[in-house]
Design a protein around this motif. Structure first.
Motif, PDB file in Angstrom:
ATOM      1  N   ILE A  74     -22.607 -15.815  20.206  1.00 49.11           N
ATOM      2  CA  ILE A  74     -22.779 -14.766  21.216  1.00 49.11           C
ATOM      3  C   ILE A  74     -22.661 -13.393  20.580  1.00 49.11           C
ATOM      4  CG2 ILE A  74     -21.765 -13.752  23.300  1.00 49.11           C
ATOM      5  CD1 ILE A  74     -20.917 -16.649  24.037  1.00 49.11           C
ATOM      6  N   TYR A  75     -23.609 -12.527  20.926  1.00 45.96           N
ATOM      7  CA  TYR A  75     -23.629 -11.155  20.396  1.00 45.96           C
ATOM      8  C   TYR A  75     -23.883 -10.187  21.538  1.00 45.96           C
ATOM      9  CZ  TYR A  75     -25.204  -7.053  17.711  1.00 45.96           C
ATOM     10  OH  TYR A  75     -25.364  -5.788  17.203  1.00 45.96           O
ATOM     11  N   HIS A  98     -19.264 -22.590  15.245  1.00 48.11           N
ATOM     12  CA  HIS A  98     -18.634 -23.286  14.126  1.00 48.11           C
ATOM     13  C   HIS A  98     -18.898 -22.664  12.751  1.00 48.11           C
ATOM     14  CE1 HIS A  98     -22.716 -24.940  14.776  1.00 48.11           C
ATOM     15  NE2 HIS A  98     -22.762 -24.842  13.448  1.00 48.11           N
ATOM     16  N   LEU A  99     -19.323 -21.419  12.673  1.00 46.99           N
ATOM     17  CA  LEU A  99     -19.616 -20.828  11.367  1.00 46.99           C
ATOM     18  C   LEU A  99     -18.328 -20.581  10.578  1.00 46.99           C
ATOM     19  CD1 LEU A  99     -22.327 -18.179  12.328  1.00 46.99           C
ATOM     20  CD2 LEU A  99     -22.664 -20.539  11.550  1.00 46.99           C
ATOM     21  N   ARG A 115     -19.776 -12.670   8.745  1.00 52.03           N
ATOM     22  CA  ARG A 115     -20.931 -13.250   9.444  1.00 52.03           C
ATOM     23  C   ARG A 115     -20.550 -14.522  10.196  1.00 52.03           C
ATOM     24  NH1 ARG A 115     -25.480 -13.600   4.917  1.00 52.03           N
ATOM     25  NH2 ARG A 115     -26.688 -14.490   6.652  1.00 52.03           N
ATOM     26  N   THR A 116     -19.246 -14.760  10.343  1.00 51.90           N
ATOM     27  CA  THR A 116     -18.806 -16.012  10.970  1.00 51.90           C
ATOM     28  C   THR A 116     -18.387 -15.922  12.434  1.00 51.90           C
ATOM     29  OG1 THR A 116     -16.462 -15.756  10.330  1.00 51.90           O
ATOM     30  CG2 THR A 116     -17.952 -16.802   8.722  1.00 51.90           C
ATOM     31  N   PRO A 117     -18.259 -14.756  13.068  1.00 55.31           N
ATOM     32  CA  PRO A 117     -17.696 -14.754  14.428  1.00 55.31           C
ATOM     33  C   PRO A 117     -18.530 -15.545  15.430  1.00 55.31           C
ATOM     34  CG  PRO A 117     -18.593 -12.584  13.892  1.00 55.31           C
ATOM     35  CD  PRO A 117     -18.557 -13.379  12.630  1.00 55.31           C
ATOM     36  N   SER A 118     -17.836 -16.372  16.211  1.00 56.37           N
ATOM     37  CA  SER A 118     -18.522 -17.088  17.288  1.00 56.37           C
ATOM     38  C   SER A 118     -19.000 -16.107  18.350  1.00 56.37           C
ATOM     39  CB  SER A 118     -17.578 -18.113  17.911  1.00 56.37           C
ATOM     40  OG  SER A 118     -17.146 -19.058  16.955  1.00 56.37           O
ATOM     41  N   THR A 119     -18.193 -15.068  18.595  1.00 52.44           N
ATOM     42  CA  THR A 119     -18.557 -14.006  19.540  1.00 52.44           C
ATOM     43  C   THR A 119     -18.363 -12.665  18.857  1.00 52.44           C
ATOM     44  OG1 THR A 119     -17.943 -15.316  21.490  1.00 52.44           O
ATOM     45  CG2 THR A 119     -18.018 -12.917  21.754  1.00 52.44           C
ATOM     46  N   LEU A 120     -19.353 -11.796  18.959  1.00 53.05           N
ATOM     47  CA  LEU A 120     -19.284 -10.454  18.392  1.00 53.05           C
ATOM     48  C   LEU A 120     -19.475  -9.434  19.509  1.00 53.05           C
ATOM     49  CD1 LEU A 120     -19.277  -8.247  16.241  1.00 53.05           C
ATOM     50  CD2 LEU A 120     -21.643  -8.845  15.693  1.00 53.05           C
ATOM     51  N   ILE A 121     -18.461  -8.596  19.714  1.00 55.26           N
ATOM     52  CA  ILE A 121     -18.516  -7.547  20.733  1.00 55.26           C
ATOM     53  C   ILE A 121     -18.719  -6.214  20.034  1.00 55.26           C
ATOM     54  CG2 ILE A 121     -17.327  -6.437  22.656  1.00 55.26           C
ATOM     55  CD1 ILE A 121     -18.011  -9.433  23.064  1.00 55.26           C
ATOM     56  N   ALA A 143     -12.952 -18.097   9.369  1.00 55.40           N
ATOM     57  CA  ALA A 143     -13.845 -18.532  10.448  1.00 55.40           C
ATOM     58  C   ALA A 143     -13.412 -17.819  11.726  1.00 55.40           C
ATOM     59  CB  ALA A 143     -13.790 -20.046  10.621  1.00 55.40           C
ATOM     60  N   LEU A 144     -14.108 -16.756  12.086  1.00 56.72           N
ATOM     61  CA  LEU A 144     -13.705 -15.896  13.194  1.00 56.72           C
ATOM     62  C   LEU A 144     -14.102 -16.476  14.545  1.00 56.72           C
ATOM     63  CD1 LEU A 144     -13.788 -13.991  10.638  1.00 56.72           C
ATOM     64  CD2 LEU A 144     -14.444 -12.154  12.211  1.00 56.72           C
ATOM     65  N   ALA A 145     -13.154 -16.475  15.481  1.00 58.85           N
ATOM     66  CA  ALA A 145     -13.502 -16.789  16.864  1.00 58.85           C
ATOM     67  C   ALA A 145     -14.165 -15.591  17.518  1.00 58.85           C
ATOM     68  CB  ALA A 145     -12.262 -17.200  17.641  1.00 58.85           C
ATOM     69  N   ILE A 146     -13.688 -14.382  17.171  1.00 57.32           N
ATOM     70  CA  ILE A 146     -14.253 -13.175  17.772  1.00 57.32           C
ATOM     71  C   ILE A 146     -14.092 -11.991  16.825  1.00 57.32           C
ATOM     72  CG2 ILE A 146     -12.126 -12.466  18.955  1.00 57.32           C
ATOM     73  CD1 ILE A 146     -13.955 -11.720  21.390  1.00 57.32           C
TER      74      ILE A 146
END
Length: 330
Positions: A74-75, A98-99, A115-121, A143-146
């Motif tokens: 999600i971006y 899962h990145l 470049r790993t966040p599952s969600t980027l705000i 491995a970022l969740a956000i």
């Protein structure tokens, strides 16, 4: 003809009323719904986000997410200000991907942490409520969740699940209230100013909770107020280590289990960081709170110093932001 003329005039006035700007103080919000089972307007969160070019203070975008597990990257782009993601229950409304940093990119090289966040705000004036943000890669490295690059961002009653580098607060100001955050190494990190109110921090393995990179010019980095720190059996953690010089992290009135190491803080094997790191506690409680063996270069605040570190003092800024005030959710 006269009747037709009157009808045309009435029709024209009605059309003009529809397209005229709203008077100050009135809103015409955009409301969307996402359901993984196809029972709503959208099946994916990203599709709902992309359906609206941007939000404004007078036309905010509320995306209600039905219970389900949404496996998607999600971006929220920079221009999509005033967006709000609202779940029903963080236990059942899960945004996950899962990145991880060691995965190969298109060039065959590892993609790296950022470049790993599952969600980027990336947008300002964002809120999320009753949602789990997860990176499901497991204990395989960064491995970022956000990742949050937006200013004036609020998370209410959310969960953040990961291992290393769960939450990157890169810049801006953020407010977390009644949230649950799990990880083991540097799982709250970055250069932003953030206030964590009544949050539960859970350590999955030996490691470090925070890794602030607060700019020297910023008075505050991460402030934890009335939070609690727990861990898996046998796990030991440091409260933080300085990713960059001048890292600022403060714990106020925090319940600390024996998961917290007696020394409290780590210098990242850089003695020079001890002279610039701004680490402090006040009124820590619990088995991990004993200040006797804390490192000499961290501080125990006085009552007067702690009283001055309020939500308003930390996040207000020149624009007088008050994250407690909701944005008029319909």
């Amino acid at each position: 003809m006269k009747t037709h003329g009157v009808f045309s005039l009435s029709k024209g006035l009605a059309l003009a009323a529809l397209i005229a700007p709203l008077p100050a103080g009135l809103r015409a919000d955009t409301n969307l719904t996402v359901a993984a089972d196809g029972s709503a307007q959208f099946r994916s969160v990203q599709a709902a986000i992309m359906s609206v070019p941007a939000g404004t203070a007078s036309n905010q975008v509320f995306i209600r997410i039905k219970p389900g597990t949404y496996r998607e990257n999600i971006y929220l782009q920079r221009e999509k200000r005033y967006f709000h993601l609202i779940g029903e229950d963080p236990e059942t409304t899960i945004l996950t991907y899962h990145l991880h940093a060691n995965m190969p990119g298109p060039d065959g090289k590892p993609i790296g942490t950022f470049r790993t966040p599952s969600t980027l705000i990336d947008a300002d004036n964002f809120t999320a409520e009753n949602i789990t943000f997860e990176n499901s890669a497991g204990p395989v490295g960064q491995a970022l969740a956000i990742r949050v690059d937006g200013d004036r961002v609020v998370f209410r009653n959310c969960r953040f699940l990961g291992w290393q580098d769960t939450i990157l607060l890169n810049r801006g100001r953020q407010y977390f209230t009644n949230c649950y955050i799990a990880g083991h190494v540097d799982f709250i990190f970055g250069g932003a100013t953030a206030f964590f109110d009544n949050c539960h921090i859970h350590c999955l393995r030996n490691g470090y909770i925070t890794a602030a990179s607060t700019p020297e010019t910023e008075q505050f980095g991460f402030v934890f107020s009335n939070c609690k720190i727990t861990g898996e059996p046998g796990v030991k953690t440091y409260l933080g280590r300085p990713w960059r010089n001048f890292a600022s992290t403060i714990f106020l009135n925090t319940e600390m289990s024996d998961v917290v190491r007696p020394e409290g803080w780590h210098n990242w094997n850089r003695r020079e960081a001890e002279s610039t790191a701004r680490y402090a506690e006040f009124n820590s409680k619990g088995a991990g709170a004993n200040s006797t063996n804390r490192v000499a270069w961290a501080r125990q605040l006085t009552a007067a110093e702690a009283a001055a570190i309020t939500l308003d003092a930390v996040l207000r800024g020149n624009d007088k932001w008050n994250p407690i005030v909701r944005r008029g959710e319909p």
